[in-house]
Enzyme design. Structure first.
Site, PDB file in Angstrom:
ATOM      1  N   ASP A  71       1.003  -1.055   0.037  1.00 59.57           N
ATOM      2  CA  ASP A  71      -0.060  -0.107  -0.191  1.00 59.57           C
ATOM      3  C   ASP A  71       0.773   1.110   0.089  1.00 59.57           C
ATOM      4  O   ASP A  71       2.024   1.195   0.411  1.00 59.57           O
ATOM      5  CB  ASP A  71      -0.844  -0.167   1.222  1.00 59.57           C
ATOM      6  CG  ASP A  71      -0.339   0.007   2.574  1.00 59.57           C
ATOM      7  OD1 ASP A  71       0.527  -0.892   2.758  1.00 59.57           O
ATOM      8  OD2 ASP A  71      -0.277   0.808   3.271  1.00 59.57           O
ATOM      9  N   GLU A 133      -0.353  -0.993   5.622  1.00 59.99           N
ATOM     10  CA  GLU A 133       0.870  -0.462   6.647  1.00 59.99           C
ATOM     11  C   GLU A 133       0.739   1.073   6.975  1.00 59.99           C
ATOM     12  O   GLU A 133       0.995   1.265   8.034  1.00 59.99           O
ATOM     13  CB  GLU A 133       2.175  -0.899   6.049  1.00 59.99           C
ATOM     14  CG  GLU A 133       3.597  -0.778   6.851  1.00 59.99           C
ATOM     15  CD  GLU A 133       3.952   0.742   6.905  1.00 59.99           C
ATOM     16  OE1 GLU A 133       4.642   1.205   7.684  1.00 59.99           O
ATOM     17  OE2 GLU A 133       3.622   1.481   6.263  1.00 59.99           O
TER      18      GLU A 133
END
Length: 374
Positions: A71, A133
């Site tokens: 991400d 994350e």
């Protein structure tokens, strides 16, 4: 495929934190499987996001994990001078959202896969690619819970966050929370008939300020900047108009803790102040939005020695930002940070990575593979 070509593919996936990541995970899965890796796509509880864990080599002996997240933060800033989800080259700089944080590392890892797979490995190399994350390391705990079913306990994990290819031994832990205060609205001329949620939030803000000041008095760890734990309120919102008693106020706060300090515990005095408002008729909703522990790897740990050898540079003692490394360590797996790019370029318009940084990372992974060969 070359590292830059793979990075171009990865940047083209707009895998913004908190959104579905099936497209990028599917592409990585197919690529790894085409080179003989054993791949596990591990769906998260959200239903539209997944971690990926893959192995090359014997899974029943301890090996090394190359860990990164798929991400990226949003790229809505108007200052971007090109499409953030299309890789742009300018000299030795490669621009795009996630180039430094941290698709550059993923690209270098994936470019090394043919070399890793070419010779028999005595010790495995694992690939652990997580999701969300950037929302407080929300995805990787689900993968860590599955790890005992997938491989022998790893000898160590390299977290490829941007570190200028210098290994980092420690980082602070973090806990974040959102507190919502519900009051009672009404006309501002009759404050006696309402419950002002913004005013009520003031006691919570004061508790946060007092705790933040107290933390500056220690305990200390000179490896960090600043050398003490910290706490701040980052956002606050409430009210509709100046002549309406606000019936709702929301604040978000975070604590960052030096090694050995529980970041969640640092928020406790603020939570106590929030809960005390219940006795005054206010509704209080406290939600912990993220939490991860600090990383503290001993300077004489075997993993630290390995990274010193692989990078030809002694590790840096600590950084104040956080990563998934602390969660790996909490799961009983030694972890260290080392990756291409610079954290100072992350989360900004025109984020970039240098080609030579990718080459350096690719060389480090090749050296690790050589150490793991039969």
């Amino acid at each position: 495929m070359q590292t830059t070509e793979i990075l171009e593919r990865l940047i083209a996936f707009p895998s913004v934190v908190g959104t579905p990541n099936g497209a990028i995970v599917g592409w990585v899965r197919d690529y790894l499987e085409s080179h003989g890796a054993r791949v596990h796509v591990l769906d998260g509880p959200e239903g539209d996001r997944a971690n990926l864990f893959a192995t090359i080599g014997p899974a029943d002996v301890p090996g090394y994990v190359l860990s990164g997240h798929t991400d990226v933060v949003p790229a809505g800033e108007p200052e971007w001078t090109s499409d953030p989800f299309r890789l742009r080259a300018e000299g030795s700089r490669l621009f795009g959202r996630g180039t430094s944080d941290m698709k550059g590392f993923l690209a270098a890892v994936l470019a090394a896969v043919p070399e890793i797979a070419a010779a028999p490995l005595a010790r495995p190399i694992h690939f652990a690619f997580s999701y969300d994350e950037e929302a407080g390391c929300r995805g990787v705990p689900h993968m860590l819970a599955k790890l005992p079913e997938l491989c022998a306990a790893p000898a160590g994990t390299i977290i490829g966050e941007p570190s200028n290819m210098r290994a980092i031994l420690a980082h602070k832990g973090k806990a974040a929370a959102r507190v919502t205060i519900g009051g009672r609205s009404g006309h501002s001329s009759r404050p006696d008939l309402g419950l002002n949620a913004v005013h009520a939030m003031a006691s919570i803000l004061m508790a946060a300020v007092e705790e933040a000041e107290r933390l500056t008095q220690g305990p200390f760890d000179a490896a960090f900047e600043p050398s003490y734990s910290s706490l701040q309120v980052g956002t606050i919102s409430g009210g509709q108009a100046v002549n309406i008693i606000p019936d709702r106020c929301v604040a978000e706060l975070e604590a960052r803790a030096i090694a050995g300090v529980d970041p969640t515990a640092l928020l406790a005095p603020v939570k106590t102040a929030a809960n005390a408002l219940s006795s005054r008729g206010f509704a209080v909703d406290w939600i912990e939005t993220s939490s991860y522990p600090a990383l503290s790897l001993a300077a004489d740990a075997p993993l630290a020695a390995l990274l010193t050898e692989l990078t030809a540079t002694p590790p840096l003692a600590a950084v104040s930002y956080g990563t998934e490394a602390g969660l790996f360590q909490a799961a009983g797996i030694d972890a260290i940070i080392c990756g291409p790019g610079d954290i100072g370029r992350a989360h900004k318009p025109d984020e970039f990575i240098l080609i030579e940084e990718l080459q350096s990372c690719r060389a480090m992974i090749g050296a690790l593979a050589a150490r793991c060969r039969a």
